[in-house]
Enzyme design. Structure first.
Site, short mmCIF file in Angstrom:
data_model
loop_
_atom_site.label_atom_id
_atom_site.label_comp_id
_atom_site.label_asym_id
_atom_site.label_seq_id
_atom_site.Cartn_x
_atom_site.Cartn_y
_atom_site.Cartn_z
N ASP A 53 0.81 -1.22 0.00
CA ASP A 53 0.00 0.00 0.00
C ASP A 53 0.85 1.27 0.00
OD1 ASP A 53 -2.67 -0.72 -0.13
OD2 ASP A 53 -2.75 -1.27 1.98
N TYR A 111 7.27 -10.06 7.23
CA TYR A 111 7.02 -8.63 7.37
C TYR A 111 7.58 -8.13 8.69
CZ TYR A 111 3.66 -8.21 3.49
OH TYR A 111 3.07 -8.15 2.25
#
Lengths: 251, 251
Positions: A53, A111
């Site tokens: 994003d 992540y």
């Protein structure tokens, strides 16, 4: 046509995310613009391991693409690295089997999420961490994090707008580490993550750590799909796609 | 009128430097705009310990300014901090004697200069370090750095455009430290530094470390004022004003 796999890094600050869209610069757009020049003017389509994003960073994003003609991989890496903007870095390029697919064949993703717990927000960390100045009970958070590990239907931790049908994912590990300079590092490792899943999990863990949700909130959210048991979506600037793994090289 | 001393941090990336100028946003402009609102619409002039150039950062810049009316220092800090952009941080505000002057009364300044020696330029460090990928002989650089320490006429290490007449400065310490993640940190401590002096010294030390200037180049540059014995001015984004000291509080 020869297929190439590349590992790339980017500072997501100045981009509207990875994927090409009508409004705003994207990572994909910058890379495809440069690749087209290196491909005799013929368009090259990039396939990432997954989208990121706006504001989200990558240290080890993986992409694949096809070029018209054979190329020396290191020369291609160098050309791509020097001709893309400074906030995109091409770490490596290798030729791979034409069956390789950066998205469908990935087997593990890692992540990181960085939280800055300094009393005041640092101007140097505003784009690279999420600031959180309230007290946190790390023991409670680490206990709660155990409920994430395993194979679950994570629908409740998937933002609307996702077109993925199967929302079952396996999370191998969630670690919460105290780092120097008042930083908290969340490490997530799993076979895949849904749209905004990591940020929603971090937001929920922070709310649990602050005592505003019970320690078993994640377990209850997964069981009952009750939105009240989840926290807000944490800010994008703390999130980093660190590594994408593939079972074995196909070439 | 009550006088205030403030310690501020800023990410210099998006500014054309500290001092107000016709073209480009500056730190001074942002601070004065906010202070005017907090001072019943009357203009407030800010005096820094010294200017910083476009792209240069500060972790401990000191400023002073006068307000029309007495103010609670912590409330003033909070108002200033929250009403200025996110890349400026107000660390502390205290009321000081009306004789205090941020520039004329400073007795010691510390600058840091960060060099990223990674094989490739990191997208996350491009605005906060200077990238240098060539080999360096740190022993030779540390020997050369000893020639900077002491009281010297540093005219040869002062960029044109400075209006300062006395170019004699005393440097107390120059340290070169290896840091994690392929970083090199230069630490300069002295009673004051001329315009671009730290960046010119870093550029010269790097050229000495790379073997393209002799180890005694700085000594020879200071003795002969010979420009050929100096290196280029290092990039602004690696430079940080870390701390400004004042002999004793006046209040």
């Amino acid at each position: 046509m020869p297929r190439f796999k590349a590992i790339i890094q980017y500072d997501g600050t100045n981009y509207a995310g990875f994927q090409i869209q009508k409004n705003g610069r994207t990572i994909q757009e910058e890379l495809e613009k440069t690749l087209k020049k290196l491909n005799s003017g013929t368009r090259v389509t990039i396939h990432p391991s997954g989208r990121t994003d706006a504001g989200v960073h990558a240290v080890g994003q993986v992409i694949h693409f096809d070029m018209l003609h054979p190329r020396d991989a290191e020369k291609l890496r160098y050309a791509l690295d020097t001709q893309t903007p400074h906030d995109i870095n091409i770490t490596s390029v290798e030729e791979v089997d034409e069956m390789f697919h950066a998205r469908y064949m990935s087997t593990e993703k890692t992540y990181h999420y960085r939280v800055d717990r300094s009393p005041t927000k640092s101007p140097f960390k505003r784009l690279y961490t999420s600031h959180y100045q309230y007290d946190l009970d790390l023991d409670v958070m680490r206990e709660a994090a155990k409920d994430i590990v395993g194979t679950h239907d994570f629908s409740i931790f998937c933002a609307t707008g996702s077109s993925v049908e199967d929302k079952t994912r396996t999370v191998y590990e969630v670690r919460i580490e105290e780092q120097p300079d008042h930083e908290l590092l969340f490490i997530f490792r799993g076979n895949g993550f849904l749209y905004k899943m990591v940020r929603m999990l971090v937001g929920t863990l922070l709310k649990i750590g602050g005592g505003r949700l019970p320690q078993d909130a994640i377990q209850r959210a997964l069981e009952s799909q009750d939105k009240k048991m989840t926290g807000p979506t944490a800010h994008p600037q703390g999130l980093y796609l660190m590594e994408v793994k593939y079972d074995k090289p196909l070439d």
